[in-house]
Design a protein around this motif. Structure first.
Motif, PDB file in Angstrom:
ATOM      1  N   MET A  14       2.211 -30.175  16.545  1.00 61.86           N
ATOM      2  CA  MET A  14       1.893 -31.549  16.962  1.00 61.86           C
ATOM      3  C   MET A  14       3.153 -32.416  16.973  1.00 61.86           C
TER       4      MET A  14
ATOM      5  N   LYS B  39      -7.572 -29.109  28.262  1.00 62.97           N
ATOM      6  CA  LYS B  39      -7.291 -30.242  27.368  1.00 62.97           C
ATOM      7  C   LYS B  39      -7.700 -31.552  28.042  1.00 62.97           C
ATOM      8  N   ASP B  72      -7.489 -26.178  17.533  1.00 64.82           N
ATOM      9  CA  ASP B  72      -6.666 -27.220  18.157  1.00 64.82           C
ATOM     10  C   ASP B  72      -7.552 -28.273  18.828  1.00 64.82           C
ATOM     11  N   ALA B  75      -9.056 -30.421  16.315  1.00 67.68           N
ATOM     12  CA  ALA B  75      -8.056 -31.371  15.795  1.00 67.68           C
ATOM     13  C   ALA B  75      -7.786 -32.494  16.789  1.00 67.68           C
ATOM     14  N   MET B  76      -8.250 -32.321  18.034  1.00 71.40           N
ATOM     15  CA  MET B  76      -8.200 -33.456  18.973  1.00 71.40           C
ATOM     16  C   MET B  76      -9.373 -34.387  18.721  1.00 71.40           C
ATOM     17  N   ASP B  77     -10.341 -33.920  17.922  1.00 76.15           N
ATOM     18  CA  ASP B  77     -11.478 -34.727  17.448  1.00 76.15           C
ATOM     19  C   ASP B  77     -12.819 -34.293  18.021  1.00 76.15           C
ATOM     20  N   GLU B 188      -3.160 -34.041  18.775  1.00 75.66           N
ATOM     21  CA  GLU B 188      -3.829 -33.830  17.504  1.00 75.66           C
ATOM     22  C   GLU B 188      -3.172 -34.798  16.530  1.00 75.66           C
ATOM     23  N   ASN B 192      -6.636 -35.363  11.594  1.00 78.18           N
ATOM     24  CA  ASN B 192      -7.593 -34.540  12.334  1.00 78.18           C
ATOM     25  C   ASN B 192      -7.310 -33.047  12.174  1.00 78.18           C
ATOM     26  N   ILE B 193      -6.025 -32.687  12.043  1.00 78.84           N
ATOM     27  CA  ILE B 193      -5.684 -31.278  11.820  1.00 78.84           C
ATOM     28  C   ILE B 193      -6.329 -30.803  10.521  1.00 78.84           C
ATOM     29  N   SER B 196     -10.122 -30.643  10.840  1.00 80.39           N
ATOM     30  CA  SER B 196     -10.646 -29.624  11.765  1.00 80.39           C
ATOM     31  C   SER B 196     -11.077 -28.369  11.011  1.00 80.39           C
TER      32      SER B 196
END
Lengths: 372, 257
Positions: A14, B39, B72, B75-77, B188, B192-193, B196
């Motif tokens: 990230m 994405k 992943d 982790a973007m929500d 991310e 959030n990571i 997740s």
């Protein structure tokens, strides 16, 4: 791969993406303008980067120091100034989590995800000798009244919460948490430094600032210990940032040596150039090994101050020298402001001074070795 | 609004190489990432969720290692993820993949919207979205570059083709495939990571979904790949025109003719 390793891998990815898209393209502009472009710091906040080490009970991600150091290492490859801004914030949060009373932490740490915290020791009379400070904290009823002048504060002016090293009436050292909105708090001048020009470094003037008693970080008499701890925490991260700067220097030297030819031979095929590239690569690897060792020792609750001093002492010298080698690979172009090498040297040079000079590092390392 | 986003793991674009002996993509040791167009689909789903409420469920088909890409996306929500995974599904072409994903979407149940990237960057067929729609018997819009919610069950999707721009009103449930122009996917975030890993990733096999063995994996794939190869690099030819402008124009015209 363990869950923690997986989480750390995602964090690094990230930060790499954010750096590649948001920071690296602005690296030269930040150096030339001597500030962050409008909106950039807000994007850092919006994407949660202030929360990397902040414990989860305060709304943070709670990554450990090894992950934070690796993250700043990757960020510094694209832009060292922003990495240093985050370093100043992370090291300050560490002092809250280690020394802060729960009531103080509950009051302040929830805002550390969107407000920068700074740690301030240096005064006009000196930096590396905190015993000579003149900032005074006088107890009045349930409050402390603080008066003094603090300079060369990393993120000074940008930060909203300051940990101020002071002397009490009985000449004991203590650290107090001061909010920029408190009456009597004033920002002074911003330094016009030659390197790390995005990172604001400034002055704070405290004129009879009244802080509640529970704004004492740790205990009266613990000030020097907290200051030393903050130094060690900062130096680990600075090692990581220096390894990132060297990586940046290495990349520039390699790319140029592949493109540029001496007659028909690419530069990288010449032995004199190979020696320079190898030296830079070795410096990168050594600095990386030192900061990662320091971070691992900290996470494992082992002594890490000496390794932290080594990471900063070795790394800052290596980054300046590597920048000089990279400049030599680029020849006249390296000496031009159109290429980033010269500003990387200036950036690295800052870290031969910040958080204690190289001479101070080496004194501490020597003392630690002799005491063994 | 219950939104399913189909995602595929693809090799990181700058690390793709072809084995000159076998002419196949070298996948071993390469970090997989979410197909970039997918994405955009996740981002669109998250924005619709912010507007209309509901949940975003990620769906993928592939080996266990695809969990990293689902993570992943979480982790973007996104809210939760489903992976359909089994050796029996290996070697699936777009038809078998579309069938499998459609069955998974039916199993998730009560889905209002299915979003997918317009195509994957490693196979480039653009067929899976339409096949999923066909199996589900749902209306579809492909190549959407904007999506807006007109009412609780109506979406207007804009698609730009070579010569026309279409505004298509579609009632949900529906399937939409999206272009990269649709949005800029969010990063991310560190928090959030961490979170997740607290979110559910459900793994289903062909038996969980009661899939027809003749329609999955290689058995269900009419496509036969005989070889994959890198296009031969053609050397560019350079001609220097005469310095006299008149002669240069004459010569240039001759060449163009």
């Amino acid at each position: 791969m363990t869950v923690i390793e997986d989480q750390n891998r995602m964090l690094i990815q990230m930060v790499k993406e954010f750096t590649a898209n948001e920071l690296a393209p602005l690296d030269m502009e930040i150096d030339q303008k001597g500030d962050y472009p409008a909106g950039l710091f807000q994007r850092v906040i919006d994407n949660g980067l202030l929360k990397i080490t902040l414990p989860s009970q305060y709304g943070g991600a709670g990554f450990d120091y090894t992950a934070a150091a690796d993250a700043l290492n990757k960020m510094a490859i694209g832009n060292a100034s922003m990495a240093v801004t985050l370093e100043g914030h992370f090291k300050t949060i560490e002092q809250f989590t280690k020394y802060g009373q729960p009531s103080l932490n509950d009051k302040y740490l929830p805002s550390a995800g969107h407000r920068i915290f700074a740690f301030s020791m240096t005064e006009p009379s000196g930096g590396s000798n905190p015993k000579g400070i003149s900032t005074r904290a006088v107890k009045q009823g349930d409050n402390w009244v603080i008066t003094g002048d603090k300079i060369m504060i990393t993120n000074g002016g940008l930060a909203e919460v300051y940990c101020i090293l002071s002397k009490t009436e009985d000449d004991q050292m203590a650290v107090f948490v001061v909010d920029k909105d408190m009456p009597g708090f004033q920002f002074g001048k911003r330094e016009d430094f030659i390197g790390l020009r995005g990172t604001p470094v400034g002055e704070v003037v405290l004129d009879h600032v009244v802080v509640p008693a529970d704004h004492l970080l740790g205990k009266v008499g613990q000030g020097l210990e907290i200051g030393d701890n903050a130094h060690a925490d900062a130096r680990v991260l600075m090692g990581a940032i220096l390894a990132g700067i060297i990586e940046h220097e290495l990349g520039i030297a390699i790319n140029y040596s592949k493109e540029r030819k001496a007659l028909t031979t690419p530069l990288y095929q010449l032995q004199v150039i190979q020696e320079k590239i190898a030296d830079i690569a070795i410096a990168r690897q050594n600095t990386r090994a030192l900061y990662q060792k320091g971070a691992q020792q900290k996470v494992a609750n082992q002594l890490y101050a000496e390794t932290a001093a080594m990471a900063k002492s070795y790394g800052s010298r290596a980054a300046v020298r590597s920048g000089d080698e990279a400049l030599q690979v680029l020849g006249g172009y390296g000496y031009s402001r159109e290429y980033p090498v010269e500003h990387l040297i200036r950036d690295a040079r800052a870290m031969e001074l910040a958080e204690g000079t190289i001479e101070k590092m080496n004194l501490e390392i020597t003392n630690a070795e002799i005491a063994k | 609004m219950k939104i399913v986003v189909g995602i595929k793991q693809v090799p990181q674009a700058d690390s793709v190489k072809i084995d000159p002996q076998t002419n196949n993509l070298i996948r071993s040791g390469i970090q997989g990432v979410i197909n970039p167009f997918d994405k955009n689909a996740i981002e669109a789903a998250l924005r619709l969720r912010a507007q209309a409420g509901g949940e975003v469920i990620l769906l993928s088909m592939g080996p266990d290692s695809y969990v990293t890409s689902l993570r992943d996306g979480l982790a973007m929500d996104a809210d939760q993820a489903v992976l359909v995974s089994s050796r029996a599904l290996g070697g699936a072409d777009t038809l078998a993949t579309g069938y499998t994903l459609a069955k998974a979407i039916e199993a998730i149940g009560d889905v209002d919207l299915v979003l997918l990237g317009r195509q994957s960057v490693d196979a480039d067929t653009g067929q899976v979205g339409p096949i999923v729609a066909a199996y589900l018997g749902l209306p579809q819009v492909t190549f959407a570059e904007s999506i807006s919610l007109e009412s609780a069950n109506t979406i207007i999707a804009k698609r730009q083709l070579d010569t026309v721009i279409q505004d298509i009103k579609v009632t949900t449930p529906a399937v939409i495939t999206v272009r990269s122009e649709l949005n800029r996917p969010r990063y991310e975030t560190p928090v959030n990571i961490k979170q997740s890993f607290d979110k559910a990733v459900t793994v289903w096999s062909e038996t969980d979904l009661n899939l027809d063995p003749e329609q999955i994996g290689q058995a269900g794939s009419p496509t036969k790949v005989t070889s994959v190869y890198a296009p031969e690099k053609k050397g560019r030819q350079t001609t220097t025109l005469p310095t006299d402008p008149t002669q240069a124009v004459v010569e240039l015209l001759n060449k163009l003719n």
